[in-house]
Design a protein around this motif. Structure first.
Motif, PDB file in Angstrom:
ATOM      1  N   PRO A  52       0.812  -1.223   0.000  1.00 33.40           N
ATOM      2  CA  PRO A  52       0.000   0.000   0.000  1.00 33.40           C
ATOM      3  C   PRO A  52       0.841   1.266   0.000  1.00 33.40           C
ATOM      4  O   PRO A  52       1.910   1.327   0.592  1.00 33.40           O
ATOM      5  CB  PRO A  52      -0.786  -0.113   1.305  1.00 33.40           C
ATOM      6  CG  PRO A  52       0.055  -0.983   2.183  1.00 33.40           C
ATOM      7  CD  PRO A  52       0.759  -1.933   1.267  1.00 33.40           C
ATOM      8  N   ILE A  53       0.314   2.239  -0.702  1.00 33.06           N
ATOM      9  CA  ILE A  53       0.859   3.597  -0.675  1.00 33.06           C
ATOM     10  C   ILE A  53      -0.190   4.417   0.090  1.00 33.06           C
ATOM     11  O   ILE A  53      -1.350   4.441  -0.303  1.00 33.06           O
ATOM     12  CB  ILE A  53       1.036   4.164  -2.099  1.00 33.06           C
ATOM     13  CG1 ILE A  53       1.931   3.266  -2.931  1.00 33.06           C
ATOM     14  CG2 ILE A  53       1.559   5.597  -2.032  1.00 33.06           C
ATOM     15  CD1 ILE A  53       1.837   3.549  -4.428  1.00 33.06           C
ATOM     16  N   LEU A  54       0.214   5.060   1.169  1.00 28.61           N
ATOM     17  CA  LEU A  54      -0.722   5.822   1.996  1.00 28.61           C
ATOM     18  C   LEU A  54      -0.230   7.250   2.105  1.00 28.61           C
ATOM     19  O   LEU A  54       0.928   7.497   2.444  1.00 28.61           O
ATOM     20  CB  LEU A  54      -0.834   5.204   3.395  1.00 28.61           C
ATOM     21  CG  LEU A  54      -1.720   5.956   4.385  1.00 28.61           C
ATOM     22  CD1 LEU A  54      -3.189   5.871   3.972  1.00 28.61           C
ATOM     23  CD2 LEU A  54      -1.533   5.416   5.794  1.00 28.61           C
ATOM     24  N   ASP A  55      -1.099   8.190   1.817  1.00 27.10           N
ATOM     25  CA  ASP A  55      -0.796   9.608   2.000  1.00 27.10           C
ATOM     26  C   ASP A  55      -1.316  10.013   3.381  1.00 27.10           C
ATOM     27  O   ASP A  55      -2.505  10.271   3.552  1.00 27.10           O
ATOM     28  CB  ASP A  55      -1.449  10.431   0.892  1.00 27.10           C
ATOM     29  CG  ASP A  55      -1.045  11.897   0.926  1.00 27.10           C
ATOM     30  OD1 ASP A  55      -0.776  12.436   2.024  1.00 27.10           O
ATOM     31  OD2 ASP A  55      -1.007  12.515  -0.150  1.00 27.10           O
ATOM     32  N   THR A  56      -0.418  10.023   4.361  1.00 27.88           N
ATOM     33  CA  THR A  56      -0.836  10.342   5.725  1.00 27.88           C
ATOM     34  C   THR A  56      -1.232  11.811   5.864  1.00 27.88           C
ATOM     35  O   THR A  56      -2.113  12.136   6.657  1.00 27.88           O
ATOM     36  CB  THR A  56       0.264  10.001   6.747  1.00 27.88           C
ATOM     37  OG1 THR A  56       1.449  10.709   6.413  1.00 27.88           O
ATOM     38  CG2 THR A  56       0.543   8.506   6.753  1.00 27.88           C
ATOM     39  N   ALA A  57      -0.605  12.692   5.091  1.00 25.55           N
ATOM     40  CA  ALA A  57      -0.909  14.119   5.199  1.00 25.55           C
ATOM     41  C   ALA A  57      -2.322  14.440   4.735  1.00 25.55           C
ATOM     42  O   ALA A  57      -2.949  15.367   5.254  1.00 25.55           O
ATOM     43  CB  ALA A  57       0.097  14.936   4.392  1.00 25.55           C
ATOM     44  N   ARG A  58      -2.837  13.687   3.785  1.00 26.62           N
ATOM     45  CA  ARG A  58      -4.192  13.930   3.276  1.00 26.62           C
ATOM     46  C   ARG A  58      -5.233  13.025   3.940  1.00 26.62           C
ATOM     47  O   ARG A  58      -6.408  13.112   3.623  1.00 26.62           O
ATOM     48  CB  ARG A  58      -4.223  13.756   1.762  1.00 26.62           C
ATOM     49  CG  ARG A  58      -3.512  14.878   1.035  1.00 26.62           C
ATOM     50  CD  ARG A  58      -3.702  14.745  -0.465  1.00 26.62           C
ATOM     51  NE  ARG A  58      -3.096  15.840  -1.165  1.00 26.62           N
ATOM     52  CZ  ARG A  58      -1.872  15.839  -1.665  1.00 26.62           C
ATOM     53  NH1 ARG A  58      -1.107  14.773  -1.522  1.00 26.62           N
ATOM     54  NH2 ARG A  58      -1.401  16.879  -2.313  1.00 26.62           N
ATOM     55  N   SER A  59      -4.809  12.143   4.824  1.00 27.26           N
ATOM     56  CA  SER A  59      -5.746  11.290   5.549  1.00 27.26           C
ATOM     57  C   SER A  59      -6.436  12.116   6.631  1.00 27.26           C
ATOM     58  O   SER A  59      -6.044  13.247   6.907  1.00 27.26           O
ATOM     59  CB  SER A  59      -5.001  10.093   6.150  1.00 27.26           C
ATOM     60  OG  SER A  59      -4.535   9.240   5.120  1.00 27.26           O
ATOM     61  N   TRP A  60      -7.477  11.550   7.239  1.00 28.68           N
ATOM     62  CA  TRP A  60      -8.266  12.275   8.237  1.00 28.68           C
ATOM     63  C   TRP A  60      -8.715  11.308   9.318  1.00 28.68           C
ATOM     64  O   TRP A  60      -9.197  10.213   9.021  1.00 28.68           O
ATOM     65  CB  TRP A  60      -9.479  12.913   7.558  1.00 28.68           C
ATOM     66  CG  TRP A  60     -10.345  13.726   8.454  1.00 28.68           C
ATOM     67  CD1 TRP A  60     -10.225  15.064   8.713  1.00 28.68           C
ATOM     68  CD2 TRP A  60     -11.480  13.279   9.201  1.00 28.68           C
ATOM     69  NE1 TRP A  60     -11.210  15.465   9.583  1.00 28.68           N
ATOM     70  CE2 TRP A  60     -11.991  14.373   9.894  1.00 28.68           C
ATOM     71  CE3 TRP A  60     -12.094  12.043   9.364  1.00 28.68           C
ATOM     72  CZ2 TRP A  60     -13.098  14.298  10.724  1.00 28.68           C
ATOM     73  CZ3 TRP A  60     -13.197  11.949  10.199  1.00 28.68           C
ATOM     74  CH2 TRP A  60     -13.683  13.074  10.860  1.00 28.68           C
ATOM     75  N   MET A  61      -8.559  11.712  10.568  1.00 26.85           N
ATOM     76  CA  MET A  61      -8.928  10.872  11.709  1.00 26.85           C
ATOM     77  C   MET A  61     -10.040  11.540  12.508  1.00 26.85           C
ATOM     78  O   MET A  61      -9.959  12.722  12.828  1.00 26.85           O
ATOM     79  CB  MET A  61      -7.718  10.663  12.641  1.00 26.85           C
ATOM     80  CG  MET A  61      -6.497  10.034  11.980  1.00 26.85           C
ATOM     81  SD  MET A  61      -6.671   8.274  11.670  1.00 26.85           S
ATOM     82  CE  MET A  61      -6.933   8.263   9.900  1.00 26.85           C
ATOM     83  N   ALA A  62     -11.071  10.772  12.849  1.00 29.49           N
ATOM     84  CA  ALA A  62     -12.160  11.292  13.681  1.00 29.49           C
ATOM     85  C   ALA A  62     -11.758  11.352  15.146  1.00 29.49           C
ATOM     86  O   ALA A  62     -12.205  12.225  15.882  1.00 29.49           O
ATOM     87  CB  ALA A  62     -13.407  10.409  13.532  1.00 29.49           C
ATOM     88  N   ARG A  63     -10.908  10.432  15.563  1.00 23.66           N
ATOM     89  CA  ARG A  63     -10.536  10.324  16.969  1.00 23.66           C
ATOM     90  C   ARG A  63      -9.151  10.942  17.182  1.00 23.66           C
ATOM     91  O   ARG A  63      -8.177  10.487  16.588  1.00 23.66           O
ATOM     92  CB  ARG A  63     -10.518   8.866  17.385  1.00 23.66           C
ATOM     93  CG  ARG A  63     -10.200   8.666  18.861  1.00 23.66           C
ATOM     94  CD  ARG A  63     -10.128   7.206  19.211  1.00 23.66           C
ATOM     95  NE  ARG A  63     -11.477   6.628  19.201  1.00 23.66           N
ATOM     96  CZ  ARG A  63     -11.735   5.375  19.461  1.00 23.66           C
ATOM     97  NH1 ARG A  63     -10.763   4.526  19.727  1.00 23.66           N
ATOM     98  NH2 ARG A  63     -12.966   4.931  19.450  1.00 23.66           N
ATOM     99  N   ASP A  94      -6.592   7.385   4.359  1.00 27.85           N
ATOM    100  CA  ASP A  94      -7.250   6.735   5.485  1.00 27.85           C
ATOM    101  C   ASP A  94      -8.196   7.747   6.129  1.00 27.85           C
ATOM    102  O   ASP A  94      -7.761   8.672   6.821  1.00 27.85           O
ATOM    103  CB  ASP A  94      -6.188   6.252   6.482  1.00 27.85           C
ATOM    104  CG  ASP A  94      -6.731   5.334   7.559  1.00 27.85           C
ATOM    105  OD1 ASP A  94      -7.959   5.132   7.621  1.00 27.85           O
ATOM    106  OD2 ASP A  94      -5.906   4.831   8.337  1.00 27.85           O
ATOM    107  N   ILE A  95      -9.479   7.589   5.874  1.00 23.94           N
ATOM    108  CA  ILE A  95     -10.502   8.486   6.425  1.00 23.94           C
ATOM    109  C   ILE A  95     -11.250   7.673   7.486  1.00 23.94           C
ATOM    110  O   ILE A  95     -12.255   7.023   7.210  1.00 23.94           O
ATOM    111  CB  ILE A  95     -11.456   9.012   5.327  1.00 23.94           C
ATOM    112  CG1 ILE A  95     -10.675   9.575   4.132  1.00 23.94           C
ATOM    113  CG2 ILE A  95     -12.427  10.024   5.915  1.00 23.94           C
ATOM    114  CD1 ILE A  95      -9.803  10.783   4.438  1.00 23.94           C
ATOM    115  N   ALA A  96     -10.708   7.690   8.702  1.00 22.83           N
ATOM    116  CA  ALA A  96     -11.173   6.804   9.776  1.00 22.83           C
ATOM    117  C   ALA A  96     -12.384   7.385  10.499  1.00 22.83           C
ATOM    118  O   ALA A  96     -12.343   7.677  11.689  1.00 22.83           O
ATOM    119  CB  ALA A  96     -10.033   6.524  10.742  1.00 22.83           C
ATOM    120  N   LEU A  97     -13.463   7.495   9.787  1.00 24.07           N
ATOM    121  CA  LEU A  97     -14.697   8.077  10.305  1.00 24.07           C
ATOM    122  C   LEU A  97     -15.351   7.206  11.366  1.00 24.07           C
ATOM    123  O   LEU A  97     -15.870   7.709  12.361  1.00 24.07           O
ATOM    124  CB  LEU A  97     -15.667   8.290   9.140  1.00 24.07           C
ATOM    125  CG  LEU A  97     -17.076   8.709   9.521  1.00 24.07           C
ATOM    126  CD1 LEU A  97     -17.063  10.053  10.230  1.00 24.07           C
ATOM    127  CD2 LEU A  97     -17.946   8.751   8.301  1.00 24.07           C
TER     128      LEU A  97
END
Length: 178
Positions: A52-63, A94-97
């Motif tokens: 996997p390639i993950l863009d952490t800067a553009r990801s979003w965390m609810a918690r 990673d949009i951890a809604l």
């Protein structure tokens, strides 16, 4: 949840038309793939042979305190795995809604207020100025929903999500769909 996977990656790829995509040069390269779910566990994906390639800067965390790509293995990780069968070169967001801890007047109220924030985040990514060579495609996987309408406000309540086209969440999703 306790049953093992059915089929293999190759079986799934054949069923969803991956050979057809590959013949046309489509492998996810240059595409952001937002996984709006419970979060992604990169270690698990790698242990199953994915890269996997993950863009952490553009990801979003609810918690607060959660970190993209480091969340418990769950539905979001499964969705990311499946995504990588069809689009192995896509860049995951990673949009951890579904890790929301917000409270509201119903089971869904806190989650939906976070969902609005998550989709505003995605909207900003989608409408941001692009530099030459930057990714221009954003695919959003939203494979979650309300399990039962008893989780919602009662029918007729202005905050009801299930069948209220004027609910703020339904309006923002409509804007993004258009």
């Amino acid at each position: 949840p306790s049953s093992p996977p059915l089929g293999t990656d190759r079986h799934v790829a054949a069923r969803i038309g991956v050979p057809w995509l590959r013949r046309r040069g489509m492998d996810g390269h240059g595409v952001f793939m937002a996984i709006v779910d419970s979060g992604i566990n990169l270690r698990h994906l790698r242990s199953r042979g994915k890269r996997p390639i993950l863009d952490t800067a553009r990801s979003w965390m609810a918690r607060p305190g959660d970190r993209p790509g480091l969340l418990p293995v769950g539905h979001g990780t499964m969705v990311a795995y499946d995504t990588m069968i069809a689009a192995p070169r896509a860049t995951l967001l990673d949009i951890a809604l579904l890790r929301s801890t917000r409270r509201g007047g119903s089971v869904m109220a806190g989650l939906l207020s976070d969902a609005v924030r998550a989709y505003v985040h995605l909207y900003r990514i989608m409408t941001a100025r692009r530099r030459p060579g930057a990714m221009t495609s954003l695919v959003v996987n939203n494979s979650w929903g309300m399990f039962h309408d008893s989780w919602d406000f009662p029918p007729g309540h202005p905050g009801r999500y299930a069948d209220n086209p004027r609910h703020p969440f339904n309006r923002i999703v409509g804007v993004l769909a258009n």
